[in-house]
Design a protein around this motif. Sequence first.
Motif, mmCIF file in Angstrom:
data_model
loop_
_atom_site.group_PDB
_atom_site.id
_atom_site.type_symbol
_atom_site.label_atom_id
_atom_site.label_comp_id
_atom_site.label_asym_id
_atom_site.label_seq_id
_atom_site.Cartn_x
_atom_site.Cartn_y
_atom_site.Cartn_z
ATOM 1 N N ALA A 53 35.763 28.568 33.081
ATOM 2 C CA ALA A 53 36.839 27.968 33.883
ATOM 3 C C ALA A 53 36.616 26.478 34.100
ATOM 4 C CB ALA A 53 36.914 28.672 35.237
ATOM 5 N N ILE A 110 35.551 37.319 44.471
ATOM 6 C CA ILE A 110 34.678 37.830 43.409
ATOM 7 C C ILE A 110 33.395 38.367 44.036
ATOM 8 C CG2 ILE A 110 33.453 37.266 41.281
ATOM 9 C CD1 ILE A 110 35.334 34.871 40.945
ATOM 10 N N TYR A 155 27.265 36.814 35.982
ATOM 11 C CA TYR A 155 28.489 36.010 36.112
ATOM 12 C C TYR A 155 28.738 35.173 34.853
ATOM 13 C CZ TYR A 155 32.156 33.306 38.364
ATOM 14 O OH TYR A 155 33.369 32.735 38.685
ATOM 15 N N ILE A 201 39.637 30.948 44.843
ATOM 16 C CA ILE A 201 38.504 31.839 44.549
ATOM 17 C C ILE A 201 37.445 31.763 45.641
ATOM 18 C CG2 ILE A 201 36.544 32.135 42.959
ATOM 19 C CD1 ILE A 201 38.688 31.216 40.782
ATOM 20 N N ASP A 225 36.328 42.341 41.338
ATOM 21 C CA ASP A 225 37.217 41.361 41.972
ATOM 22 C C ASP A 225 38.201 42.093 42.874
ATOM 23 O OD1 ASP A 225 36.102 39.631 40.223
ATOM 24 O OD2 ASP A 225 37.961 39.074 39.198
ATOM 25 N N ASP A 254 35.153 33.837 33.567
ATOM 26 C CA ASP A 254 35.114 32.786 34.590
ATOM 27 C C ASP A 254 34.178 31.642 34.243
ATOM 28 O OD1 ASP A 254 36.789 34.155 36.317
ATOM 29 O OD2 ASP A 254 35.604 33.516 38.050
ATOM 30 N N ASP A 275 41.198 27.044 40.869
ATOM 31 C CA ASP A 275 41.579 26.833 39.474
ATOM 32 C C ASP A 275 43.091 26.626 39.450
ATOM 33 O OD1 ASP A 275 38.944 27.362 38.942
ATOM 34 O OD2 ASP A 275 39.289 29.246 37.887
ATOM 35 N N THR A 289 31.068 36.614 32.212
ATOM 36 C CA THR A 289 32.493 36.849 32.502
ATOM 37 C C THR A 289 33.309 35.651 31.982
ATOM 38 O OG1 THR A 289 32.531 35.702 34.637
ATOM 39 C CG2 THR A 289 31.813 38.009 34.645
#
Length: 252
Positions: A116, A193, A108, A152, A200, A113, A143, A111
């Motif tokens: 974020a 996710i 993860y 999410i 996703d 993300d 987000d 990525t």
Amino acid sequence: MTPRPPKEKRHSPSAIKTFDQCPKQWEFRYRIKPPIEKKIGPPLILGNAVHSVLEQTMALPPAQRTVPAAQDLLRKVWPTIEGRGDAFAGRDEEKQWGEKGLGILQAYSETPDWEATPVELESWATLPLPGGSELFGKIDRVDSFEDGLEIIDYKTGKCRIEPDGLDKDIGAQVYAVAAEHTWKKPVKRVRFIFLEAGVDRVWEPEEDLEDLRELLADEVDMIESTTEFETRTSRLCDWCDYQAMCPAFAAV
Ligand code: SF4
């Protein structure tokens, strides 16, 4: 603050999903509530541990997030997860699941993300319905973008949702309407996710969610007005906590 409705008038996505799969199971879980020994398996321990680590890690400014720190946090959080003591067949099995968690965090972090800046983490969203009922859900992360909110949900299990099927998922639907009401901003995307698979599922809801709100309100009406709860046997019976008291289980 408006008082919340009584428990029997509050509906989560998992409760609605349970009703859709088997009304009898819903009756056991949300009405009768018999004392049962709940089965907690490795997937739940992994899921709870990874959710806790991501909540704490994503609360940090992006520059302070590191993989070693997130993985150390997983090692700290893991022994504190409720039910972990009886969830594994032995040390080897527990090690394998722990390593899966470490791998998920590593993947993860690679990525976009990981950079974020969430506006909400593990936050409750609610939508009051006509008749005094309520839809609610706990949202892993929100987000905020110029065009609206992105909702999410982290998943640590297998992805069983078709690439264009998230709009039919009751969780995604409840999150969309409840988030829009709670944070008074349009929901532009709902994204589930699947951390282990690295995929996703994304749904961009219609601008006007009125039809969806009505659909969900009808479903809640139907649940609340049900007095006879049918058994609906399926392969899910194998994991049902109420097998011993279910009139249909012996026939499965
Ligand atoms: S055992 Fe199967 S039919 Fe019975 S309550 Fe559970 S899910 Fe429903």
